[in-house]
Design an enzyme around this catalytic site. Structure first.
Site, PDB file in Angstrom:
ATOM      1  N   GLY A   1       2.612   1.564  10.980  1.00  0.00           N
ATOM      2  CA  GLY A   1       3.514   2.706  10.861  1.00  0.00           C
ATOM      3  C   GLY A   1       4.229   3.063  12.150  1.00  0.00           C
TER       4      GLY A   1
ATOM      5  CB  SER B   1       5.595  -2.368  12.015  1.00  0.00           C
ATOM      6  OG  SER B   1       5.127  -1.059  12.290  1.00  0.00           O
TER       7      SER B   1
ATOM      8  CD  GLU C   1      -3.285  -3.238   7.493  1.00  0.00           C
ATOM      9  OE1 GLU C   1      -2.157  -3.385   7.005  1.00  0.00           O
ATOM     10  OE2 GLU C   1      -3.972  -2.232   7.305  1.00  0.00           O
TER      11      GLU C   1
ATOM     12  CG  HIS D   1      -5.605   1.419   5.600  1.00  0.00           C
ATOM     13  ND1 HIS D   1      -5.145   2.390   6.457  1.00  0.00           N
ATOM     14  CD2 HIS D   1      -4.575   0.580   5.373  1.00  0.00           C
ATOM     15  CE1 HIS D   1      -3.864   2.146   6.719  1.00  0.00           C
ATOM     16  NE2 HIS D   1      -3.498   1.051   6.086  1.00  0.00           N
TER      17      HIS D   1
ATOM     18  CD  GLU E   1      -2.804   5.164   6.979  1.00  0.00           C
ATOM     19  OE1 GLU E   1      -2.893   5.292   5.737  1.00  0.00           O
ATOM     20  OE2 GLU E   1      -1.828   4.636   7.536  1.00  0.00           O
TER      21      GLU E   1
ATOM     22  CE  LYS F   1      -0.023   3.176   4.720  1.00  0.00           C
ATOM     23  NZ  LYS F   1       0.092   3.248   6.154  1.00  0.00           N
TER      24      LYS F   1
ATOM     25  CG  ASN G   1      -1.751   1.205   1.395  1.00  0.00           C
ATOM     26  OD1 ASN G   1      -1.813   2.027   0.477  1.00  0.00           O
ATOM     27  ND2 ASN G   1      -2.410   1.343   2.526  1.00  0.00           N
TER      28      ASN G   1
HETATM   29  C1  PEP Z   1      -0.594  -0.256   6.429  1.00  0.00           C
HETATM   30  O1  PEP Z   1      -0.715   0.968   6.377  1.00  0.00           O
HETATM   31  O2  PEP Z   1      -1.498  -1.004   5.983  1.00  0.00           O
HETATM   32  C2  PEP Z   1       0.615  -0.806   7.014  1.00  0.00           C
HETATM   33  C3  PEP Z   1       0.654  -2.080   7.313  1.00  0.00           C
HETATM   34  O3  PEP Z   1       1.636   0.090   7.224  1.00  0.00           O
HETATM   35  P1  PEP Z   1       3.089  -0.243   7.833  1.00  0.00           P
HETATM   36  O4  PEP Z   1       3.598  -1.468   7.145  1.00  0.00           O
HETATM   37  O5  PEP Z   1       3.901   0.970   7.517  1.00  0.00           O
HETATM   38  O6  PEP Z   1       2.894  -0.465   9.293  1.00  0.00           O
END
Ligand code: PEP
Length: 247
Positions: free
Chosen positions: A170, A210, A164, A92, A94, A11, A9
């Protein structure tokens, strides 16, 4: 056997030249037959990427819940379908936190996508507070029920689920492989109870939060973890390739 999937992703990152360079570099990777790679760039780039790797698929990061009409700035499932886009991320964290999206709206987006044979990548996961209060399973259960359990058996088989934990996105914090496996097993059990075991066994459940080259191997070796949804590490060719090779 379930498909192993690594999805990136991107973003709202990278100008067109940077994004196209990364996409071209990734297109050259030799990806194993049992793995699919999904790239979700900013949607403005979707139509111009030249994809000549049959293991790589393009995804949108968002879709409208409406079919068409006066919805300035929105992108419809029909538009994505007309560009042969096969996947779309929905739910997601966000979008849930910055754009107030809830599972009622997300379920409509999922319906819009399935009408055009686009596979939703449905993100769910608990907040730090939910985990600390041991409420994480209840939160994920209600997300799954509200967004997915109106679907028919054949429809839900087209969905990819991404677990997630919000506190891991992040932040550099990752769920332990044991905690992640427990949640993936729990999600699969919910689907098995609602539908049946064959349906539950056919659905790919990805881990996100992460996920990096140094932890992907252990996470992906868990029996119910079928790959990852990758944010930060998907912006770096070497990190993302190393994660693709982590199965
Ligand atoms: C995400 O935004 O779906 C995500 C997993 O981000 P990150 O890998 O940066 O934690």
């Amino acid at each position: 056997m379930r498909k192993r999937i690594v999805a990136g992703n991107w973003k709202m990152n990278m100008n067109y030249k940077e994004a196209n360079n990364l996409f071209e570099a990734l297109s050259k990777i030799k990806i194993s037959n049992s793995t699919n790679v999904i790239i979700a760039p900013p949607s403005i780039y979707l139509s111009s990427f030249k994809n000549n790797n049959d293991k790589i698929f393009l995804s949108s990061q968002n879709v409208s819940n409406h079919n068409n009409g006066a919805y300035t700035g929105e992108i419809s499932a029909e538009m994505l379908s007309s560009l042969d886009i096969n996947y779309c991320i929905v739910g997601h964290s966000e979008r849930r936190s910055y754009y107030s999206e809830n599972d009622k709206l997300i379920s409509k987006k999922i319906d819009a996508l399935l009408n055009y044979d686009i596979s939703p990548i449905y993100c769910c996961g608990e907040l730090k507070l939910d985990r600390e209060s041991q409420n994480h399973q209840q939160v994920v259960k209600s997300q799954i029920e509200e967004a997915l359990f109106h679907l028919s058996k054949s429809q839900i088989k087209s969905v990819i689920i991404a677990y997630e934990p919000v506190w891991a996105i992040g932040t550099g914090l990752t769920a332990s492989s044991e905690d992640a496996q427990n949640m993936h097993f729990f999600i699969r059990s919910l689907i098995s109870e609602k539908y049946d075991s064959e349906t539950a066994q056919s659905i790919s459940i990805l881990y996100g939060g992460s996920c990096k080259p140094n932890n992907a191997k252990e996470l992906f070796s868990q029996p119910d973890i079928d790959g990852g949804l990758i944010g930060g590490a998907a912006l770096n060719h070497k990190d993302f390739s190393d994660i693709i090779f982590s199965f």
